[in-house]
Design a protein around this motif. Structure first.
Motif, mmCIF file in Angstrom:
data_model
loop_
_atom_site.group_PDB
_atom_site.id
_atom_site.type_symbol
_atom_site.label_atom_id
_atom_site.label_comp_id
_atom_site.label_asym_id
_atom_site.label_seq_id
_atom_site.Cartn_x
_atom_site.Cartn_y
_atom_site.Cartn_z
ATOM 1 N N PHE A 55 50.116 62.930 24.476
ATOM 2 C CA PHE A 55 48.734 63.289 24.789
ATOM 3 C C PHE A 55 48.560 64.798 24.835
ATOM 4 O O PHE A 55 47.484 65.325 24.531
ATOM 5 N N ASP A 59 46.049 66.850 22.195
ATOM 6 C CA ASP A 59 45.019 67.764 22.678
ATOM 7 C C ASP A 59 45.163 69.128 22.009
ATOM 8 O O ASP A 59 44.178 69.732 21.584
ATOM 9 N N ASP A 62 44.038 69.006 18.342
ATOM 10 C CA ASP A 62 42.582 68.992 18.203
ATOM 11 C C ASP A 62 42.021 70.406 18.316
ATOM 12 O O ASP A 62 41.131 70.804 17.543
ATOM 13 N N LYS A 63 42.534 71.179 19.251
ATOM 14 C CA LYS A 63 42.077 72.557 19.430
ATOM 15 C C LYS A 63 42.463 73.419 18.219
ATOM 16 O O LYS A 63 41.671 74.252 17.760
ATOM 17 N N THR A 107 37.421 76.809 22.860
ATOM 18 C CA THR A 107 38.590 76.093 22.355
ATOM 19 C C THR A 107 39.864 76.904 22.565
ATOM 20 O O THR A 107 40.885 76.378 23.017
ATOM 21 N N ARG A 110 41.393 76.902 26.074
ATOM 22 C CA ARG A 110 42.266 75.759 26.411
ATOM 23 C C ARG A 110 43.698 76.023 25.942
ATOM 24 O O ARG A 110 44.663 75.699 26.636
ATOM 25 N N HIS A 150 42.949 70.606 35.392
ATOM 26 C CA HIS A 150 42.936 69.200 35.003
ATOM 27 C C HIS A 150 42.390 68.302 36.103
ATOM 28 O O HIS A 150 42.695 68.512 37.287
ATOM 29 N N VAL A 154 44.320 63.197 34.671
ATOM 30 C CA VAL A 154 45.191 63.937 33.755
ATOM 31 C C VAL A 154 46.426 64.458 34.499
ATOM 32 O O VAL A 154 47.528 64.450 33.962
#
Length: 214
Positions: A55, A59, A62-63, A107, A110, A150, A154
């Motif tokens: 996970f 993540d 995706d960023k 983005t 993160r 978080h 999470v």
């Protein structure tokens, strides 16, 4: 125990080191493409540490995808971290989408937070006793860094993922195609090269009052 193949060598710590070194220019400009190259390689590391850390990798990926799309669409304004942030601040894009893409500044923030965890984890891994559990190191570093960003769910997922981490010896085994001492040396170089990137980015976000972007 999470699936872990210590013989698999898809991750190369040297790739991260070299990307970090190329990222920072002489005038402290941070080249976005090199930043993303380093994080792309770090994603491979998270995938190797076990299925439960998937996970985290998803993540990050995706960023990275969002920022790569920004870079492809507008290489002039997104060539560096500084130019991207200035462009989005000037055009009120830090909290909204640009077309179908989320804000590049939001983005990157993160990834920036994740970098704090990664550098602290690698630093502790390098100086810790060989028999120290990597799960303990990761948990302590996570609680000092990423956990504050978080939600509870999470945090629980991260806690379980870290509990399932392999031993420090097995973790080190996937960090480089080198012997233990060489990996320890490379870890130190990665932290030394990566910390200025974090510090420069932190100062940029502080100066633009962007550290709390939703």
């Amino acid at each position: 125990m999470a699936t872990f193949d210590k013989k698999k060598k898809d991750f190369d710590l040297v790739v991260v080191l070299e990307a970090f070194q190329r990222c920072r220019q002489s005038d402290d400009t941070l080249v976005l493409r090199e930043y993303l190259t380093a994080f792309t390689e770090l994603c491979r590391f998270f995938k190797l540490t076990g299925t439960l850390f998937g996970f985290v990798a998803m993540d990050l990926e995706d960023k990275i995808r969002i920022l790569n799309e920004h870079l492809t669409a507008d290489e002039i304004h997104y060539t560096s971290v500084q130019s991207m942030i200035q462009h989005e601040v000037d055009h009120d894009l830090t909290k909204v989408k640009k077309g179908n893409l989320k804000s590049g500044s939001r983005t990157l923030l993160r990834l920036h937070r994740a970098l704090e965890f990664i550098l602290a984890f690698m630093s502790r891994l390098r100086i810790g006793d060989e028999n120290e559990k990597s799960s303990v190191i990761a948990s302590e570093v996570y609680n000092e860094t990423l956990s504050r960003f978080h939600p509870w769910v999470v945090q629980k997922m991260a806690g379980l993922a870290m509990y399932m981490l392999p031993s420090k010896k097995d973790l080190i085994d996937v960090m480089c195609k080198q012997d233990y001492e060489s990996v320890m040396c490379t870890l130190g170089e990665v932290v030394t090269s990566g910390q200025p990137l974090y510090d420069i980015t932190q100062k940029l976000y502080e100066g633009k009052d962007l550290l709390d972007l939703p």
